[in-house]
Design a protein around this motif. Structure first.
Motif, mmCIF file in Angstrom:
data_model
loop_
_atom_site.group_PDB
_atom_site.id
_atom_site.type_symbol
_atom_site.label_atom_id
_atom_site.label_comp_id
_atom_site.label_asym_id
_atom_site.label_seq_id
_atom_site.Cartn_x
_atom_site.Cartn_y
_atom_site.Cartn_z
ATOM 1 N N ARG A 164 10.449 -0.336 4.833
ATOM 2 C CA ARG A 164 9.665 -0.273 3.593
ATOM 3 C C ARG A 164 10.228 0.878 2.794
ATOM 4 O O ARG A 164 10.453 1.970 3.338
ATOM 5 C CB ARG A 164 8.177 -0.066 3.900
ATOM 6 C CG ARG A 164 7.545 -1.203 4.687
ATOM 7 C CD ARG A 164 6.186 -0.839 5.265
ATOM 8 N NE ARG A 164 5.314 -0.253 4.275
ATOM 9 C CZ ARG A 164 5.007 1.041 4.219
ATOM 10 N NH1 ARG A 164 5.509 1.890 5.104
ATOM 11 N NH2 ARG A 164 4.193 1.492 3.288
ATOM 12 N N LYS A 176 2.862 5.332 6.013
ATOM 13 C CA LYS A 176 2.299 5.739 4.721
ATOM 14 C C LYS A 176 2.634 4.779 3.578
ATOM 15 O O LYS A 176 3.537 3.948 3.669
ATOM 16 C CB LYS A 176 2.791 7.148 4.366
ATOM 17 C CG LYS A 176 2.389 8.201 5.387
ATOM 18 C CD LYS A 176 2.996 9.550 5.074
ATOM 19 C CE LYS A 176 2.727 10.511 6.211
ATOM 20 N NZ LYS A 176 3.496 10.147 7.416
ATOM 21 N N GLN A 177 1.877 4.990 2.515
ATOM 22 C CA GLN A 177 2.124 4.366 1.227
ATOM 23 C C GLN A 177 1.918 5.443 0.169
ATOM 24 O O GLN A 177 1.156 6.392 0.376
ATOM 25 C CB GLN A 177 1.170 3.198 0.976
ATOM 26 C CG GLN A 177 1.324 2.487 -0.351
ATOM 27 C CD GLN A 177 2.730 1.939 -0.576
ATOM 28 O OE1 GLN A 177 3.603 2.649 -1.080
ATOM 29 N NE2 GLN A 177 2.942 0.669 -0.208
ATOM 30 N N VAL A 197 -0.748 3.641 5.306
ATOM 31 C CA VAL A 197 -0.203 2.365 4.863
ATOM 32 C C VAL A 197 -1.273 1.305 4.642
ATOM 33 O O VAL A 197 -1.118 0.414 3.796
ATOM 34 C CB VAL A 197 0.868 1.873 5.854
ATOM 35 C CG1 VAL A 197 0.241 1.476 7.183
ATOM 36 C CG2 VAL A 197 1.679 0.715 5.278
ATOM 37 N N PRO A 200 1.317 0.882 -5.770
ATOM 38 C CA PRO A 200 2.120 1.271 -4.601
ATOM 39 C C PRO A 200 3.606 1.356 -4.932
ATOM 40 O O PRO A 200 4.145 0.525 -5.667
ATOM 41 C CB PRO A 200 1.831 0.158 -3.589
ATOM 42 C CG PRO A 200 1.395 -1.007 -4.406
ATOM 43 C CD PRO A 200 0.688 -0.440 -5.591
ATOM 44 N N GLU A 253 7.910 -0.739 -0.981
ATOM 45 C CA GLU A 253 7.895 -2.190 -0.855
ATOM 46 C C GLU A 253 8.609 -2.605 0.429
ATOM 47 O O GLU A 253 9.498 -1.904 0.919
ATOM 48 C CB GLU A 253 8.606 -2.833 -2.050
ATOM 49 C CG GLU A 253 7.990 -2.488 -3.404
ATOM 50 C CD GLU A 253 8.778 -3.088 -4.567
ATOM 51 O OE1 GLU A 253 9.820 -3.751 -4.295
ATOM 52 O OE2 GLU A 253 8.367 -2.887 -5.721
#
Length: 448
Positions: A92, A347-348, A362, A372, A375
């Motif tokens: 991500r 995490k995000q 996340v 966000p 991706e």
């Protein structure tokens, strides 16, 4: 031997130990920049495609095992657990071209622990270098305040690959062209260039050199005017341009001395010769600081050619980047070292207006005004997103740049936006810290 050997030795020794111990469950590593270099108000994420290309092809083959064994002074059969290891994880990441802040994950890798560990060095190398260069190039574009900026860095970058990356990254953030022929061809960029001082010196006179160059290149030409005496060189260039009727689209290039003062003199000479549309190009040790000073002084320079200082990020040649384990086998982990504390868990990052970014776990729901940043770009070792087109990355950058607070865009002493931790992430961090202090540190003291 493959790129799998482009790694630090301790990655190999750790991975081998994990395999021997049966520690192959899922691990997540987070890559982030702890603090920004001086005079930086933001970073531009870059290098993701290089990382994904590497991960997609990652496989430890027999030749790699031979190399690992050789440098360790071991028998190849001792390293047999590594043979055939491939990357089959999830990635991500923040898409290339997006503006990011300190502390925000640029990328998170989730994979069986040995796989995620072995790829650390290469992943850090690519994101660190390309993000550094893209960010410095972006500052040049800001400093130029609408004037074209072109890349002259190839001859002094730390390798040909680095020079190619610099040309591409400059284009991504708004450069108008590059002197790098290979990069211009493969990336669809505008190739730019003039002549060297050696060309002028090879002819009997400066005027002979200018006329010969114009004969070989009848289109718009740029004459380098500072080989001997800059003011006289400008006058000679003006005479040749006027005699040949080559004024529109042509330029003279200043490469040394007090560029601001010389540009004023050059503009006066060109205008007096009726060459008001002949441009002035400035080069010679320029970076965003020099360009900013020249623009602020209203020097009559039309195009800025930046090279060495940009290609090697001279004032900040590295980022304080880290690739840290944040979760293993569903267990959040963190580091407590002084000044290097990490936050646990996957995490995000949520981008909020004014760059009031929120770093969250996340699975947290986004705030009403948050978007966000990370991706999903790879699953089970395969890409699930398209390769970043240069135009797409450039549009991302321009959109993010437009929303960046003015104070963060300044070249000197910017006001740096700071991301915050969500309540859940802050709570988890405190819980994990307490667990470590009670069960790990406390136990160690008791044992002593």
């Amino acid at each position: 031997m493959s790129n799998a050997t482009s790694t630090d030795l301790y990655e190999v020794t750790m991975a081998q130990s994990y395999l021997n111990e049966g520690m192959t469950r899922s691990a997540t590593f987070s890559l982030f920049v702890r603090i920004l270099p001086p005079d930086r108000g933001f970073l531009v994420c870059a290098g993701l495609d290089s990382v994904l290309d590497f991960l997609s092809a990652y496989r430890v083959d027999a030749d790699d095992v031979e190399v690992f064994a050789s440098v360790l002074g071991r028998r190849p059969e001792d390293l047999a657990p590594l043979l055939g290891l491939e990357f089959r994880g999830e990635v991500r990441a923040v898409p290339e071209g997006r503006v990011v802040l300190a502390g925000e994950p640029l990328l998170e890798i989730t994979a069986p622990l040995p796989q995620a560990q072995l790829v650390e060095t290469y992943v850090l190398n690519q994101l660190n270098h390309q993000t550094s260069v893209a960010s410095k190039c972006a500052r040049c574009v800001l400093a130029a305040d609408g004037h074209p900026v072109v890349d002259f860095s190839l001859r002094r970058t730390h390798g040909i690959e680095a020079g190619h990356q610099a040309a591409r990254l400059g284009a991504m953030v708004g450069f108008a062209g590059t002197s790098n022929v290979a990069a211009a061809h493969s990336e669809g960029l505008t190739a730019v260039g003039t002549m060297a001082h050696s060309y002028i010196e090879a002819f009997g006179t400066e005027e002979d050199a200018f006329r010969a160059f114009a004969r070989s290149h009848p289109g718009p030409v740029t004459f380098l005017v500072d080989t001997y005496d800059t003011v006289r060189g400008v006058a000679t260039a003006a005479r040749v341009l006027r005699d040949l009727g080559l004024g529109p689209g042509c330029a003279i290039r200043l490469d040394s001395g007090d560029l601001g003062a010389l540009a004023v003199q050059a503009r006066t000479i060109l205008d007096a010769a009726g060459l008001r549309k002949t441009r002035i190009v400035a080069s010679g040790g320029l970076d965003e600081f020099a360009v900013d000073s020249l623009v602020r002084s209203e020097a009559p320079i039309d195009t800025y050619a930046v090279g060495t200082r940009i290609g090697v990020c001279a004032d900040a040649p590295y980022l304080d980047s880290a690739y840290k384990l944040v979760e293993y086998d569903s267990r959040p982990v963190m580091k407590l070292s002084s000044a290097k504390v990490t936050a646990p868990g996957r995490k995000q990052v949520f981008r909020r207006p004014g760059y009031a970014d929120l770093i969250a776990l996340v699975d947290e729901r986004p705030p009403p005004d948050g978007v966000p940043l990370l991706e999903s770009v790879m699953r089970e070792g395969r890409r699930v997103s398209e390769r970043a087109e240069l135009d797409t990355a450039r549009q991302r950058f321009m959109t993010d740049l437009a929303a960046l607070p003015p104070g963060a865009r300044t070249i000197r002493a910017p006001t740096v936006p700071k991301a915050e931790l969500s309540r859940r992430l802050s709570s988890l961090t405190a819980d994990v810290r307490r667990y470590i202090e009670k069960n790990l540190l406390g136990g160690a003291h008791e044992a002593v």
